[in-house]
Design a protein around this motif. Structure first.
Motif, mmCIF file in Angstrom:
data_model
loop_
_atom_site.group_PDB
_atom_site.id
_atom_site.type_symbol
_atom_site.label_atom_id
_atom_site.label_comp_id
_atom_site.label_asym_id
_atom_site.label_seq_id
_atom_site.Cartn_x
_atom_site.Cartn_y
_atom_site.Cartn_z
ATOM 1 N N GLU A 188 0.829 -1.216 0.000
ATOM 2 C CA GLU A 188 0.000 0.000 0.000
ATOM 3 C C GLU A 188 0.856 1.255 0.000
ATOM 4 O O GLU A 188 1.922 1.284 0.610
ATOM 5 C CB GLU A 188 -0.895 0.027 1.247
ATOM 6 N N SER A 223 -11.418 0.251 5.115
ATOM 7 C CA SER A 223 -11.326 -0.717 6.205
ATOM 8 C C SER A 223 -11.565 -0.015 7.547
ATOM 9 O O SER A 223 -11.680 1.214 7.597
ATOM 10 C CB SER A 223 -9.934 -1.347 6.204
ATOM 11 N N HIS A 267 -4.891 0.320 -2.446
ATOM 12 C CA HIS A 267 -5.206 -1.041 -2.011
ATOM 13 C C HIS A 267 -4.801 -1.983 -3.142
ATOM 14 O O HIS A 267 -5.548 -2.140 -4.095
ATOM 15 C CB HIS A 267 -6.720 -1.192 -1.761
ATOM 16 N N HIS A 277 -4.823 6.729 -0.520
ATOM 17 C CA HIS A 277 -3.963 5.550 -0.353
ATOM 18 C C HIS A 277 -4.395 4.452 -1.309
ATOM 19 O O HIS A 277 -5.462 4.516 -1.901
ATOM 20 C CB HIS A 277 -3.910 5.093 1.107
ATOM 21 N N ASP A 296 -8.835 2.391 8.015
ATOM 22 C CA ASP A 296 -9.021 3.564 7.152
ATOM 23 C C ASP A 296 -10.040 4.533 7.759
ATOM 24 O O ASP A 296 -9.856 5.747 7.725
ATOM 25 C CB ASP A 296 -9.490 3.129 5.754
HETATM 26 ZN ZN LIG Z 1 -7.055 1.077 3.244
#
Ligand SMILES: [Zn+2]
Length: 238
Positions: free
Chosen positions: A23, A96, A88, A86, A99
Motif C-alpha cells: 500500500e 477498512s 489497495h 492511499h 481507514d
Molecule cells: Zn485502506
C-alpha cells in the motif's frame, strides 16, 4: 453532499506508477469549486515501511503545506485542497476499519476531509468523507477536465517545490512519487530559489564562481608565462 472529481490522467498515472505489492499513502491536491473538489496532483512520499498501512506522514504534510503556501505567495491562486489518498493493491477499493479510524484522526486537523482509496490493479476508485460524525461514501467522477490558466505555472512550482524538499528531508535515495495529469518537463527555477534556500543556493553559486575564477586566473597566469618565455626566446634568437 460533496462530489469528488479526479482527473482521468491523474488516476491513470497513479495506477501505472503504483502497481506494487504494498500500500501507498499520500496527499492528493485539488481545487475546490462550490460543493465539489477537482483533484489534479498526488504526492506519495517515501513510505515508512513496505506493506504497512500508511497514514499521512507529518513530514510529507509539512512539505505539501509549505509548497502550497509558497505557490500562493507567488501565483496568488487559491491552491489547493489537501486530502488523503492511499492504495489497495488488488484487494478492491473500500474503507477498512483502520481507514475509517485514520480519516477520523485526520479530520481533527482538516475539516471536510476526504479520503480516496485506489486499487491500481482493478482501476477502482472510491471516496469517503465524514458527515454528521459518520463516515459516508461520496460519488467519484473521473473526468478529463480543464483548469484555469492561472494554475499552469503554479502546478509545476508545487511539483518542483515538493520534489526538492522531499529529497532534502528524506534523502536522495528514497522512492517517492509526485503525479500530475500533465507532463512536467521544464520548471522555472527562479521562484524556487527563495528565502533561506535562496541564500544557501546563492552561497553555493558564489563558491562555484570563486573556484572557476581561480581556475581561469591560473590559466591566464600560465599563458602569460608562456608568452613571456616566447618573447625572451625570440629576443635571444634575434
Ligand atoms: Zn485502506
Amino acid at each position: 453532499m460533496p462530489t469528488v472529481v479526479i482527473h482521468e490522467n491523474l488516476i491513470k498515472r497513479i495506477c501505472n506508477e503504483l502497481k506494487k505489492s504494498y500500500e501507498y499513502g499520500g496527499v492528493i491536491f485539488g481545487v475546490k469549486e462550490r460543493d465539489h473538489v477537482k483533484y489534479l496532483m498526488a504526492y506519495f512520499p517515501p513510505q515508512p515501511k513496505a506493506g504497512y498501512t500508511c497514514v499521512f506522514d507529518s513530514k510529507a504534510v509539512l512539505i505539501s503545506r509549505r509548497a502550497l503556501d509558497e505557490a500562493y505567495e507567488i501565483y496568488e491562486v487559491p491552491l489547493l485542497e489537501m486530502d488523503w489518498i492511499h492504495t489497495h493493491p488488488n484487494i478492491g477499493a473500500f474503507f477498512s476499519k483502520i481507514d475509517r479510524d485514520t480519516l477520523k484522526e485526520i479530520a481533527v486537523y482538516k475539516k471536510n476531509i476526504i479520503g480516496i482509496v485506489v486499487d491500481p490493479f482493478r482501476y477502482e476508485i472510491k471516496a469517503f468523507t465524514i458527515l454528521d460524525g459518520q463516515i459516508k461514501e461520496i460519488p467519484v467522477k473521473i473526468e478529463d477536465f480543464t483548469i484555469d490558466e492561472k494554475f499552469y505555472n503554479a502546478i509545476p512550482f508545487v511539483h518542483h517545490n515538493i520534489y526538492i524538499n522531499t529529497i532534502r528531508k528524506y534523502g536522495a535515495l528514497k522512492e517517492f512519487h509526485i503525479t500530475t495529469p500533465y507532463e512536467i518537463r521544464v520548471v522555472k527555477s527562479i521562484p524556487a530559489v527563495r528565502r533561506e534556500e535562496g541564500i544557501k543556493d546563492l552561497g553555493e553559486l558564489k563558491e562555484y564562481i570563486d573556484i572557476k575564477l581561480n581556475e581561469l586566473r591560473e590559466e591566464i597566469r600560465k599563458y602569460k608565462e608562456e608568452l613571456l618565455q616566447t618573447i625572451i626566446r625570440v629576443n635571444i634568437e634575434l
